[in-house]
Design an enzyme around this catalytic site. Structure first.
Site, PDB file in Angstrom:
ATOM      1  N   GLY A 157       0.758  -1.126  -0.092  1.00 20.66           N
ATOM      2  CA  GLY A 157       0.025   0.061   0.037  1.00 20.66           C
ATOM      3  C   GLY A 157       0.912   1.107  -0.141  1.00 20.66           C
ATOM      4  O   GLY A 157       1.909   1.349   0.444  1.00 20.66           O
ATOM      5  N   LYS A 158       0.556   2.324  -0.653  1.00 22.44           N
ATOM      6  CA  LYS A 158       1.211   3.527  -0.738  1.00 22.44           C
ATOM      7  C   LYS A 158       0.618   4.547   0.430  1.00 22.44           C
ATOM      8  O   LYS A 158      -0.433   5.119   0.039  1.00 22.44           O
ATOM      9  CB  LYS A 158       1.040   4.301  -2.135  1.00 22.44           C
ATOM     10  CG  LYS A 158       2.209   5.196  -2.319  1.00 22.44           C
ATOM     11  CD  LYS A 158       2.337   5.414  -3.708  1.00 22.44           C
ATOM     12  CE  LYS A 158       3.141   6.748  -4.240  1.00 22.44           C
ATOM     13  NZ  LYS A 158       4.435   6.817  -3.479  1.00 22.44           N
ATOM     14  N   VAL A 159       1.368   4.360   1.449  1.00 18.95           N
ATOM     15  CA  VAL A 159       0.503   4.964   2.872  1.00 18.95           C
ATOM     16  C   VAL A 159       1.439   6.035   3.280  1.00 18.95           C
ATOM     17  O   VAL A 159       2.471   5.877   3.312  1.00 18.95           O
ATOM     18  CB  VAL A 159       0.461   3.864   3.924  1.00 18.95           C
ATOM     19  CG1 VAL A 159      -0.176   4.422   5.182  1.00 18.95           C
ATOM     20  CG2 VAL A 159      -0.331   2.689   3.173  1.00 18.95           C
ATOM     21  N   TYR A 163       6.236   6.745   5.053  1.00 19.47           N
ATOM     22  CA  TYR A 163       7.207   7.381   4.389  1.00 19.47           C
ATOM     23  C   TYR A 163       8.009   8.185   5.554  1.00 19.47           C
ATOM     24  O   TYR A 163       8.912   9.125   5.489  1.00 19.47           O
ATOM     25  CB  TYR A 163       6.506   8.589   3.556  1.00 19.47           C
ATOM     26  CG  TYR A 163       6.344   7.936   2.137  1.00 19.47           C
ATOM     27  CD1 TYR A 163       7.226   7.768   1.102  1.00 19.47           C
ATOM     28  CD2 TYR A 163       5.172   7.224   1.932  1.00 19.47           C
ATOM     29  CE1 TYR A 163       7.113   6.885   0.085  1.00 19.47           C
ATOM     30  CE2 TYR A 163       4.794   6.430   0.912  1.00 19.47           C
ATOM     31  CZ  TYR A 163       5.872   6.491  -0.209  1.00 19.47           C
ATOM     32  OH  TYR A 163       5.791   5.556  -1.240  1.00 19.47           O
TER      33      TYR A 163
END
Ligand code: PPE
Length: 304
Positions: A157-159, A163
């Site tokens: 998932g690009k959560v 980051y």
């Protein structure tokens, strides 16, 4: 500094850039659970075109599935909204940032009933790792920070919260005089850059990390496909940092980073310290595709 554009799409409305605001108690601001995408639109001979729009929107919805977020729109509606946002801002080339976040409502870790909100912003964004970096390659440092463990935050998932880890690595690399960080996974194998996937080339073959600890990059997928069509095989297998040291070539892929050669890792030049032949070939093909000059991959472009 970020270059302003005119309008930002927020929950179905186009809002002037300066008015695209949220309350300070917006849930995602405090706890980091939001999902996003990074997409690029390129100028082509036939006008602006968005690179692999459907795949990016599909990944946004997959991120939502992993994190149990119900996006109150369909994939088609989000695609339409992205195209509209690029269009109303009159962009020829831009970066596109859709964000799905948990809005104002309850605080605490279980925000039952808080609204799921969506914004789409676009802005001009030049080369991510510098024009020089794109041409001559960048210097990379193996990070002392380990990539998030797959069972703590997962990786597909690009959560937003993911980051924090990337920023620690990036800050460390930059403070040590490098351009970018390479993170290892919890078992010590190469994972990815702070915002890029990695490939190495040895003896005419490519290797890239498997999906166990990385974001499933769309540029990564594009380069595997192009390489295959060029007769270059890509193995998806784990490798170590010293395999990068002894590789003939290495490069990063990402929407922001595009295809960026790596000329050095931890003070060891990769190959002869200049972008290798396979890297340059794939980079040339990448730019011919996104600029609409390469008809073979035309279905990857959505005209605005
Ligand atoms: N890994 C990570 C951790 C990552 O963030 C990206 C994209 C990739 C791999 C490459 O994925 P793809 O863009 O689908 O090829 N990073 C985005 C955010 C960069 C930023 O600084 O913001 C991007 O490139 O848009």
């Amino acid at each position: 500094m970020l270059e302003k554009t005119e309008k930002i799409w927020m929950d179905g409305e186009l809002v002037p850039w300066d008015d695209a605001k949220v309350h300070v108690l917006t849930h995602t601001m405090h706890y980091g659970l939001g999902i996003f995408e990074g997409i690029r639109c390129y100028e082509t001979v036939d006008g602006p075109a968005i690179f692999r729009l459907a795949e990016h929107v599909d990944r946004l919805f997959k991120s939502a599935r992993i994190f149990l977020i119900d996006i109150p729109y369909t994939e088609e509606q989000i695609e339409e909204a992205i195209i509209t946002t690029v269009k109303v801002n009159g962009m020829r080339e831009c970066y596109i940032r859709p964000l799905v976040y948990i809005g104002y409502g309850a605080m605490g870790l279980y925000p039952k009933g808080n609204p799921v909100r969506v914004s789409i912003a676009v802005w001009p964004w030049g080369t991510y790792l510098g024009d020089e970096g794109l041409k001559k390659g960048i210097r990379v440092k193996t990070s002392s920070f380990v990539r998030n463990h797959v069972n703590s935050t997962m990786s597909l998932g690009k959560v937003c919260g993911y980051y924090v880890n990337s920023q620690l690595a990036k800050k460390e690399a930059v403070s040590c005089g490098y351009d970018e960080a390479l993170l290892l996974d919890t078992e010590g194998f190469v994972s990815e850059g702070s915002g890029e996937n990695i490939f190495v080339a040895r003896g005419g073959r490519l290797k890239t990390t498997p999906l166990t600890s990385i974001l499933e990059g769309i540029t990564r997928n594009s380069m595997i496909t192009v390489a295959r069509d060029e007769g270059i095989e890509t193995i998806e297998d784990r490798f170590t940092r010293d395999e990068v040291y002894v590789s003939d070539e290495a490069f990063f892929t990402g929407t922001a980073a595009e295809v960026t050669p790596i000329r050095e890792l931890d003070g060891r030049p990769i190959g002869d310290g200049t972008p290798g032949e396979i890297t340059r070939r794939l980079q040339d093909i990448f730019f011919s595709i996104v600029r609409g000059e390469n008809k073979r991959y035309r279905e990857w472009l959505t005209m605005v």
